[in-house]
Write an enzyme that holds these catalytic residues in place. Structure first.
Site, short mmCIF file in Angstrom:
data_model
loop_
_atom_site.label_atom_id
_atom_site.label_comp_id
_atom_site.label_asym_id
_atom_site.label_seq_id
_atom_site.Cartn_x
_atom_site.Cartn_y
_atom_site.Cartn_z
CG HIS A 3 -1.81 -1.10 1.36
ND1 HIS A 3 -2.50 -1.39 2.51
CD2 HIS A 3 -2.19 -2.04 0.48
CE1 HIS A 3 -3.25 -2.46 2.32
NE2 HIS A 3 -3.08 -2.88 1.08
CE1 TYR B 145 -0.08 -1.59 10.42
CE2 TYR B 145 1.50 -0.86 8.78
CZ TYR B 145 0.66 -1.82 9.29
OH TYR B 145 0.55 -3.02 8.65
C1 LIG Z 1 -4.92 2.22 6.27
C2 LIG Z 1 -6.27 2.49 6.88
C3 LIG Z 1 -7.34 1.68 6.60
N1 LIG Z 1 -8.56 1.97 7.18
C4 LIG Z 1 -9.70 1.09 6.91
C5 LIG Z 1 -9.94 0.74 5.45
C6 LIG Z 1 -10.50 -0.65 5.53
O1 LIG Z 1 -11.89 -0.57 5.74
C7 LIG Z 1 -9.86 -1.25 6.77
C8 LIG Z 1 -8.69 -2.15 6.45
O2 LIG Z 1 -7.87 -1.40 5.58
P1 LIG Z 1 -6.76 -2.14 4.75
O3 LIG Z 1 -7.30 -3.41 4.17
O4 LIG Z 1 -6.10 -1.14 3.83
O5 LIG Z 1 -5.73 -2.49 5.92
P2 LIG Z 1 -4.39 -3.28 5.73
O6 LIG Z 1 -4.37 -4.09 4.50
O7 LIG Z 1 -4.16 -3.97 7.01
O8 LIG Z 1 -3.31 -2.11 5.58
C9 LIG Z 1 -2.31 -2.07 6.56
O9 LIG Z 1 -1.26 -2.89 6.16
C10 LIG Z 1 -0.53 -2.42 5.04
C11 LIG Z 1 0.68 -3.31 4.90
C12 LIG Z 1 -0.18 -0.98 5.13
O10 LIG Z 1 0.95 -0.53 4.79
C13 LIG Z 1 -1.24 -0.10 5.58
O11 LIG Z 1 -0.76 1.23 5.88
C14 LIG Z 1 -1.88 -0.65 6.80
O12 LIG Z 1 -2.97 0.10 7.20
O13 LIG Z 1 -9.41 -0.14 7.56
C15 LIG Z 1 -8.74 3.04 8.02
O14 LIG Z 1 -9.86 3.30 8.51
N2 LIG Z 1 -7.68 3.85 8.29
C16 LIG Z 1 -6.45 3.62 7.76
O15 LIG Z 1 -5.50 4.39 8.04
#
Ligand SMILES: Cc1cn([C@H]2C[C@H](O)[C@@H](COP(=O)(O)OP(=O)(O)O[C@H]3O[C@H](C)C(=O)[C@H](O)[C@H]3O)O2)c(=O)[nH]c1=O
EC number: 5.1.3.13
Length: 186
Positions: free
Chosen positions: A65, A135
């Protein structure tokens, strides 16, 4: 007394941060962030948001990401439980290491973190079950500015240590880089 050791990596601006916990008979105190000490690693802005993720299964990949300008962000990524193979991919247009990646093992035991500058995509693969990550983000979450690399993009060729599994539908659906991709202009 410094609470961190800051080390360069082969990708300009990407820093390995090693925490130095203060131990005693009860356990330890570990500083996760210090604006004064980490300014030397390039973090010179307030923390905008702090996120905490839990990942249950070993081998799960989250990422890759990044946020597009003007919401490009620095991240300080720390592992508080278990262990991950943490990877950052240089997407900075014009960077001498453009599209090259670097990975480190971050774990609760080694007290290591990666400080990832703007213009890098970030991801990790859990190396244990029940992983917790913390993070620090330098920019607010901006869904409209969210972008991603496919973790199995042959042009980036990230050498995941385990078979890739557990991708979210969104991560599995990130496009492969094509000839039109010019990187991130910061
Ligand atoms: C990043 C983020 C996401 N969200 C919400 C969006 C989705 O509904 C849910 C899961 O998001 P996502 O699938 O993007 O989360 P990850 O895949 O775990 O992303 C994480 O892991 C990877 C490796 C990373 O580098 C990202 O910065 C980190 O947030 O949380 C939020 O509400 N706030 C946030 O700051």
């Amino acid at each position: 007394m410094t609470r961190f050791t800051i080390s360069d990596t082969p990708r300009i601006g990407l820093k390995l941060i090693e925490r130095h916990p203060l131990g005693d008979a009860r356990g330890f105190l570990s500083r996760l962030f210090c604006a004064e000490e980490l300014s030397a690693a390039g973090w010179r802005v307030p923390i905008a948001q702090i996120n905490h993720t839990f990942t249950a299964a070993r081998g799960t990949v989250r990422g890759l990401h990044y946020q597009l300008p003007p919401h490009a962000e620095m991240k300080l990524v720390s592992c508080l439980r278990g262990a991950v193979w943490d990877v950052a991919v240089d997407l900075r247009a014009g960077s001498p290491t453009y599209l090259q990646w670097h990975a480190e093992i971050l774990s609760a035991e080694n007290h290591r973190a990666l400080l990832i500058p703007e213009g890098f995509a970030h991801g990790f693969q859990t190396q244990s079950d029940d992983v917790e990550m913390l993070y620090c983000h330098s920019s607010f979450y901006a869904p409209a500015a969210e972008a991603g690399l496919n973790p199995q993009d042959p042009r980036v060729a990230v050498a995941w240590p385990l078979a890739v599994q557990g991708l979210s539908p969104r991560d599995a659906g990130h496009p492969m880089i094509d000839a039109q991709f010019e990187g991130v202009r910061l």
